[in-house]
Scaffold this motif. Structure first.
Motif, PDB file in Angstrom:
ATOM      1  N   LYS A   1     -21.926  -1.585  -7.639  1.00  0.00           N
ATOM      2  CA  LYS A   1     -23.097  -0.715  -7.491  1.00  0.00           C
ATOM      3  C   LYS A   1     -22.854   0.223  -6.307  1.00  0.00           C
ATOM      4  O   LYS A   1     -22.290  -0.153  -5.305  1.00  0.00           O
ATOM      5  N   GLY A   2     -23.240   1.441  -6.458  1.00  0.00           N
ATOM      6  CA  GLY A   2     -22.965   2.444  -5.440  1.00  0.00           C
ATOM      7  C   GLY A   2     -21.669   3.192  -5.692  1.00  0.00           C
ATOM      8  O   GLY A   2     -21.475   4.296  -5.209  1.00  0.00           O
ATOM      9  N   LYS A   3     -20.766   2.602  -6.474  1.00  0.00           N
ATOM     10  CA  LYS A   3     -19.515   3.262  -6.832  1.00  0.00           C
ATOM     11  C   LYS A   3     -19.619   3.928  -8.201  1.00  0.00           C
ATOM     12  O   LYS A   3     -18.759   4.698  -8.584  1.00  0.00           O
ATOM     13  N   LEU A   4     -20.675   3.590  -8.947  1.00  0.00           N
ATOM     14  CA  LEU A   4     -20.823   4.111 -10.291  1.00  0.00           C
ATOM     15  C   LEU A   4     -21.674   5.377 -10.274  1.00  0.00           C
ATOM     16  O   LEU A   4     -22.683   5.435  -9.581  1.00  0.00           O
TER      17      LEU A   4
ATOM     18  N   ARG B   1     -24.675  13.496 -18.398  1.00  0.00           N
ATOM     19  CA  ARG B   1     -23.278  13.297 -18.806  1.00  0.00           C
ATOM     20  C   ARG B   1     -22.999  11.804 -18.975  1.00  0.00           C
ATOM     21  O   ARG B   1     -23.484  10.982 -18.213  1.00  0.00           O
ATOM     22  N   LEU B   2     -22.198  11.480 -20.001  1.00  0.00           N
ATOM     23  CA  LEU B   2     -21.834  10.103 -20.295  1.00  0.00           C
ATOM     24  C   LEU B   2     -20.464   9.799 -19.700  1.00  0.00           C
ATOM     25  O   LEU B   2     -19.521  10.581 -19.864  1.00  0.00           O
ATOM     26  N   PHE B   3     -20.360   8.663 -19.009  1.00  0.00           N
ATOM     27  CA  PHE B   3     -19.098   8.215 -18.425  1.00  0.00           C
ATOM     28  C   PHE B   3     -18.780   6.827 -18.946  1.00  0.00           C
ATOM     29  O   PHE B   3     -19.673   6.016 -19.172  1.00  0.00           O
ATOM     30  N   VAL B   4     -17.481   6.568 -19.125  1.00  0.00           N
ATOM     31  CA  VAL B   4     -16.991   5.237 -19.455  1.00  0.00           C
ATOM     32  C   VAL B   4     -16.169   4.788 -18.256  1.00  0.00           C
ATOM     33  O   VAL B   4     -15.228   5.478 -17.839  1.00  0.00           O
ATOM     34  N   ILE B   5     -16.536   3.648 -17.695  1.00  0.00           N
ATOM     35  CA  ILE B   5     -15.871   3.136 -16.499  1.00  0.00           C
ATOM     36  C   ILE B   5     -15.304   1.760 -16.819  1.00  0.00           C
ATOM     37  O   ILE B   5     -16.011   0.879 -17.307  1.00  0.00           O
ATOM     38  N   HIS B   6     -14.020   1.583 -16.543  1.00  0.00           N
ATOM     39  CA  HIS B   6     -13.351   0.299 -16.749  1.00  0.00           C
ATOM     40  C   HIS B   6     -13.188  -0.379 -15.402  1.00  0.00           C
ATOM     41  O   HIS B   6     -12.659   0.217 -14.453  1.00  0.00           O
TER      42      HIS B   6
ATOM     43  N   ARG C   1     -20.802   1.906 -19.750  1.00  0.00           N
ATOM     44  CA  ARG C   1     -21.183   3.260 -20.164  1.00  0.00           C
ATOM     45  C   ARG C   1     -22.354   3.652 -19.278  1.00  0.00           C
ATOM     46  O   ARG C   1     -23.318   2.902 -19.169  1.00  0.00           O
ATOM     47  N   LEU C   2     -22.212   4.824 -18.649  1.00  0.00           N
ATOM     48  CA  LEU C   2     -23.229   5.297 -17.724  1.00  0.00           C
ATOM     49  C   LEU C   2     -23.628   6.716 -18.061  1.00  0.00           C
ATOM     50  O   LEU C   2     -22.820   7.494 -18.563  1.00  0.00           O
ATOM     51  N   VAL C   3     -24.858   7.050 -17.744  1.00  0.00           N
ATOM     52  CA  VAL C   3     -25.351   8.418 -17.868  1.00  0.00           C
ATOM     53  C   VAL C   3     -25.775   8.857 -16.475  1.00  0.00           C
ATOM     54  O   VAL C   3     -26.517   8.146 -15.793  1.00  0.00           O
ATOM     55  N   ASP C   4     -25.267  10.033 -16.050  1.00  0.00           N
ATOM     56  CA  ASP C   4     -25.635  10.524 -14.718  1.00  0.00           C
ATOM     57  C   ASP C   4     -26.909  11.362 -14.791  1.00  0.00           C
ATOM     58  O   ASP C   4     -27.485  11.549 -15.864  1.00  0.00           O
ATOM     59  N   GLU C   5     -27.342  11.880 -13.638  1.00  0.00           N
ATOM     60  CA  GLU C   5     -28.606  12.629 -13.585  1.00  0.00           C
ATOM     61  C   GLU C   5     -28.566  13.928 -14.373  1.00  0.00           C
ATOM     62  O   GLU C   5     -29.597  14.506 -14.696  1.00  0.00           O
ATOM     63  N   ASN C   6     -27.354  14.396 -14.746  1.00  0.00           N
ATOM     64  CA  ASN C   6     -27.219  15.616 -15.542  1.00  0.00           C
ATOM     65  C   ASN C   6     -27.054  15.321 -17.028  1.00  0.00           C
ATOM     66  O   ASN C   6     -26.787  16.222 -17.814  1.00  0.00           O
TER      67      ASN C   6
ATOM     68  N   GLU D   1     -11.000   0.601 -12.298  1.00  0.00           N
ATOM     69  CA  GLU D   1      -9.661   0.986 -12.760  1.00  0.00           C
ATOM     70  C   GLU D   1      -9.595   2.444 -13.190  1.00  0.00           C
ATOM     71  O   GLU D   1      -8.626   3.117 -12.898  1.00  0.00           O
ATOM     72  N   ARG D   2     -10.603   2.880 -13.933  1.00  0.00           N
ATOM     73  CA  ARG D   2     -10.614   4.282 -14.367  1.00  0.00           C
ATOM     74  C   ARG D   2     -12.019   4.707 -14.766  1.00  0.00           C
ATOM     75  O   ARG D   2     -12.828   3.894 -15.186  1.00  0.00           O
ATOM     76  N   ILE D   3     -12.256   5.994 -14.622  1.00  0.00           N
ATOM     77  CA  ILE D   3     -13.528   6.611 -14.997  1.00  0.00           C
ATOM     78  C   ILE D   3     -13.197   7.795 -15.892  1.00  0.00           C
ATOM     79  O   ILE D   3     -12.354   8.620 -15.552  1.00  0.00           O
ATOM     80  N   LYS D   4     -13.860   7.845 -17.026  1.00  0.00           N
ATOM     81  CA  LYS D   4     -13.611   8.935 -17.970  1.00  0.00           C
ATOM     82  C   LYS D   4     -14.950   9.514 -18.418  1.00  0.00           C
ATOM     83  O   LYS D   4     -15.847   8.767 -18.809  1.00  0.00           O
ATOM     84  N   GLU D   5     -15.069  10.831 -18.374  1.00  0.00           N
ATOM     85  CA  GLU D   5     -16.271  11.471 -18.887  1.00  0.00           C
ATOM     86  C   GLU D   5     -16.094  11.680 -20.383  1.00  0.00           C
ATOM     87  O   GLU D   5     -15.033  12.099 -20.843  1.00  0.00           O
TER      88      GLU D   5
END
Length: 93
Positions: free
Chosen positions: A43-46, A74-79, A67-72, A88-92
């Motif tokens: 938490k705080g890194k995502l 946008r969808l991100f996948v974080i491993h 799977r995360l959605v930011d304030e704009n 390990e990796r963050i991909k939009e």
């Protein structure tokens, strides 16, 4: 985060793994951390709000896929390494 907590309450860690027994054994053996522990570490890194979580094996290593959605919107996948909690990796998407 609210969704992740609700999912935890509904079925626990095994709800996210393809093979429930393997996931339970991995937690019991100390090979991986529980979702609650991992969320506390990252938490705080995502970059947004968690809207989905999976636990899967990649190249022999357990990984949480968030799977995360930011304030704009946008969808991100974080491993995240399920043993260490290291991102390990963050991909939009």
């Amino acid at each position: 985060m609210i969704l992740a907590v609700a999912l935890l309450s509904a079925g626990g860690l095994s709800a996210f793994a393809r093979d429930h027994d393997d996931a339970r054994r991995a937690v019991a053996a100390g090979e991986i951390r529980t979702l609650v522990e991992i969320l506390n570490v990252v938490k705080g890194k995502l970059p947004g709000e968690v809207v989905g979580v999976k636990l899967e094996r990649e190249a022999g290593a357990w990984m949480y896929e968030f799977r995360l959605v930011d304030e704009n919107g946008r969808l991100f996948v974080i491993h995240v390494d399920a043993r260490t909690g290291e991102v390990e990796r963050i991909k939009e998407k």
